[in-house]
Enzyme design. Structure first.
Site, PDB file in Angstrom:
ATOM      1  NE  ARG A 194      42.966  24.622  85.291  1.00 50.11           N
ATOM      2  CZ  ARG A 194      44.264  24.563  85.597  1.00 50.11           C
ATOM      3  NH1 ARG A 194      44.653  23.876  86.639  1.00 50.11           N
ATOM      4  NH2 ARG A 194      45.165  25.215  84.876  1.00 50.11           N
TER       5      ARG A 194
ATOM      6  CE1 TYR B 157      47.057  20.992  81.315  1.00 50.44           C
ATOM      7  CE2 TYR B 157      45.355  21.856  82.757  1.00 50.44           C
ATOM      8  CZ  TYR B 157      45.899  21.716  81.501  1.00 50.44           C
ATOM      9  OH  TYR B 157      45.273  22.285  80.415  1.00 50.44           O
TER      10      TYR B 157
ATOM     11  CD  GLU C   7      41.673  24.968  71.959  1.00 51.48           C
ATOM     12  OE1 GLU C   7      41.541  24.213  70.986  1.00 51.48           O
ATOM     13  OE2 GLU C   7      42.613  25.759  72.067  1.00 51.48           O
TER      14      GLU C   7
ATOM     15  CB  CYS D 220      65.934  13.896  97.350  1.00 55.39           C
ATOM     16  SG  CYS D 220      65.965  12.449  98.384  1.00 55.39           S
TER      17      CYS D 220
HETATM   18  N1  LLP Z   1      43.847  25.300  74.515  1.00 57.38           N
HETATM   19  C1  LLP Z   1      45.133  25.695  74.499  1.00 57.38           C
HETATM   20  C2  LLP Z   1      45.700  26.231  73.280  1.00 57.38           C
HETATM   21  C3  LLP Z   1      45.913  25.592  75.658  1.00 57.38           C
HETATM   22  O1  LLP Z   1      47.170  25.979  75.637  1.00 57.38           O
HETATM   23  C4  LLP Z   1      45.330  25.045  76.827  1.00 57.38           C
HETATM   24  C5  LLP Z   1      46.126  24.891  78.055  1.00 57.38           C
HETATM   25  C6  LLP Z   1      44.000  24.629  76.790  1.00 57.38           C
HETATM   26  C7  LLP Z   1      43.276  24.774  75.616  1.00 57.38           C
HETATM   27  C8  LLP Z   1      43.302  24.023  77.961  1.00 57.38           C
HETATM   28  O2  LLP Z   1      43.280  24.878  79.047  1.00 57.38           O
HETATM   29  P1  LLP Z   1      42.404  24.499  80.337  1.00 57.38           P
HETATM   30  O3  LLP Z   1      40.960  24.530  79.916  1.00 57.38           O
HETATM   31  O4  LLP Z   1      42.818  23.151  80.775  1.00 57.38           O
HETATM   32  O5  LLP Z   1      42.739  25.545  81.329  1.00 57.38           O
HETATM   33  N2  LLP Z   1      49.820  22.902  83.604  1.00 57.38           N
HETATM   34  C9  LLP Z   1      49.079  24.093  83.981  1.00 57.38           C
HETATM   35  C10 LLP Z   1      48.082  24.483  82.938  1.00 57.38           C
HETATM   36  C11 LLP Z   1      48.708  24.711  81.573  1.00 57.38           C
HETATM   37  C12 LLP Z   1      47.672  25.001  80.523  1.00 57.38           C
HETATM   38  C13 LLP Z   1      48.269  24.949  79.166  1.00 57.38           C
HETATM   39  N3  LLP Z   1      47.363  25.184  78.104  1.00 57.38           N
HETATM   40  C14 LLP Z   1      48.410  23.822  85.337  1.00 57.38           C
HETATM   41  O6  LLP Z   1      48.584  22.758  85.891  1.00 57.38           O
HETATM   42  O7  LLP Z   1      47.736  24.699  85.863  1.00 57.38           O
END
Ligand code: LLP
Length: 425
Positions: A280, A378, A277, A350
């Site tokens: 990013r 994100y 899943e 600010c």
């Molecule tokens: N599956 C689950 C259960 C997750 O918690 C996440 C991300 C993903 C898939 C997707 O992960 P990705 O492939 O996008 O890395 N806001 C943070 C990232 C938080 C990720 C949270 N969970 C940032 O900007 O780096």
């Protein structure tokens, strides 16, 4: 003659003029390339698989349409994401509801919409879901989220699978959970899920995790619980800076499948359906944010602050995770290196909302358009109205076409939910 930065066939300076700044520009072509890269890599493996796009990275009605058109499934983590998918006409049987603390109303909504799968995060939730399904006279396919006790090499705030984690069921408790809940009639546990973190470049923690999960599946099988699907989560890293490594999905899958095949053989298991899943990896490189440069301040013998018309409200990642981003002055891409100077890009909020510290930019001046790269993931999804700043518009680029897919918020939007109590009227 100075040249402008071209992103996905579009002159970004013209985009900034046409739609205003700050502006999120998202390339459908890059989304498609990224997603197709994963699809092709999986197709080569000749196994049963599913790719769930993690909507938390970037979701709106148009993104749902693109994801559906690509043939992917969708992972949602809240009633809001689920509602967005529903409103966009996304096939509900391809939706998977996640969340570490789903509310009763979110679970009821998922039952009512008849989503394909629910990833259950705790024993409490499993029992609750069973009761809700019983009342609704339905049965749901569920996955159990397991916390495999793995620490992936990434920022500690986005490590989600280690022992001390609010996510999932601790590995050691999974077997007893199965035993204690085998009589639940309205939930059908068809799979296991785990997710070890985000922005991971190294495939090793994924391989170790897959072995842990397949060992667990062997133990469960010995107790009569056959699990046919394994969701290994998302987390594939993308390059934010010029020298960052690239997560090679093909190499990863080659290594993963070799490890999975061997482990399944050793453990007497059939190869499960594999699910990933990524969020990013699909959307991150498909987005940029365009800002206009305003105030520039030189602090003697210290640094030069170049302020832009957005900041931590549209991109909270540097403030939250010390995340690093690369940027370019969109109207000066062919300036020579001699004109470059070391500056710090700050936002307009600010507080000290530095977007990028110490970056070489070609002589930035007020009115320049700054493009911060790889902000697809994100950024829009984590944007806030801090300082009552309206959220930027999102424009979608496809071939030579560009259209707004999320309108810029207005000041009227900002006050639209405010209510003044009777004693001030
Ligand atoms: N599956 C689950 C259960 C997750 O918690 C996440 C991300 C993903 C898939 C997707 O992960 P990705 O492939 O996008 O890395 N806001 C943070 C990232 C938080 C990720 C949270 N969970 C940032 O900007 O780096």
């Amino acid at each position: 003659m100075t040249k402008n930065y071209i992103f996905s066939n579009h002159d970004t300076v013209k985009l900034a003029k046409k739609y205003g700044t700050p502006l999120y520009a998202i390339s459908e072509d890059i989304i498609r390339d990224n997603a197709n890269g994963i699809i092709e890599a999986f197709d080569k493996q000749n196994i049963d698989y599913e790719i769930n796009y993690a909507g938390k990275a970037f979701l709106n009605m148009t993104m749902c349409k693109i994801i559906n058109d690509l043939g992917l499934s969708l992972d949602v983590v809240s009633g809001g994401e689920l509602f967005t998918a529903y409103e966009a006409g996304f096939p509900m049987n391809k939706v998977c509801l996640h969340g570490s603390n789903k509310s009763i109303s979110e679970m009821k909504m998922a039952i009512e919409y008849n989503v394909g799968k629910i990833v259950v995060d705790s024993e409490y939730e499993l029992k609750l879901l069973n009761d809700l399904c019983k009342k609704a006279k339905t049965k749901k396919n569920v996955f159990l989220r397991v916390s495999p006790g793995i620490e992936a090499h990434t920022h500690e705030y986005v490590q989600t699978g280690r022992v001390d984690s609010k996510f999932g069921i601790p590995l050691k408790l999974v077997k007893s959970l199965f035993e204690d809940n085998k009589d639940l009639e309205f939930v059908n546990i068809i799979g296991l899920h785990c997710h070890i973190g985000s922005q991971i470049y190294d495939e090793r923690p994924f391989l170790i995790t897959s072995a842990i999960m397949l060992d667990l599946m062997k133990e469960l099988k010995a107790n009569g619980h056959i699990i046919n699907e394994l969701n290994l989560g998302g987390g594939f890293g993308i390059p934010y800076l010029k020298d960052d490594s690239i997560f090679e999905i093909e190499i990863y899958l080659d290594k993963l499948l070799e490890a999975v095949r061997n482990k399944c053989k050793e453990n007497g298991l059939d190869i499960p359906k594999l699910i990933v899943e990524p969020g990013r990896y699909i959307i991150g490189t498909a987005g940029i944010t365009l800002y206009e440069v305003g105030t520039i301040k030189e602090i003697p013998h210290t640094r030069k602050y170049v302020s832009v018309d957005g900041g931590m409200a549209d991109n909270p990642r540097p403030a939250l995770y010390n995340a690093l981003h690369h940027a370019i002055v969109a109207n000066k891409v062919n300036f020579s290196e001699e004109d470059e100077e070391l500056v710090t890009i700050s936002g307009k909020c600010c507080e000290t909302d530095t977007l990028i510290s110490d970056i070489l930019l070609p002589n930035p001046v007020a009115g320049d358009i700054l493009a911060v790269l790889n902000t697809g993931a994100y950024n829009y999804s984590m944007a806030s109205n801090y300082n009552r700043l309206p959220k930027p518009a999102v424009v979608l680029l496809k071939g030579d076409k560009d259209e707004v897919i999320v309108e810029r918020e207005t000041y009227e939007d900002i006050v639209s939910k405010d209510r003044v109590p009777s004693w001030y009227k």
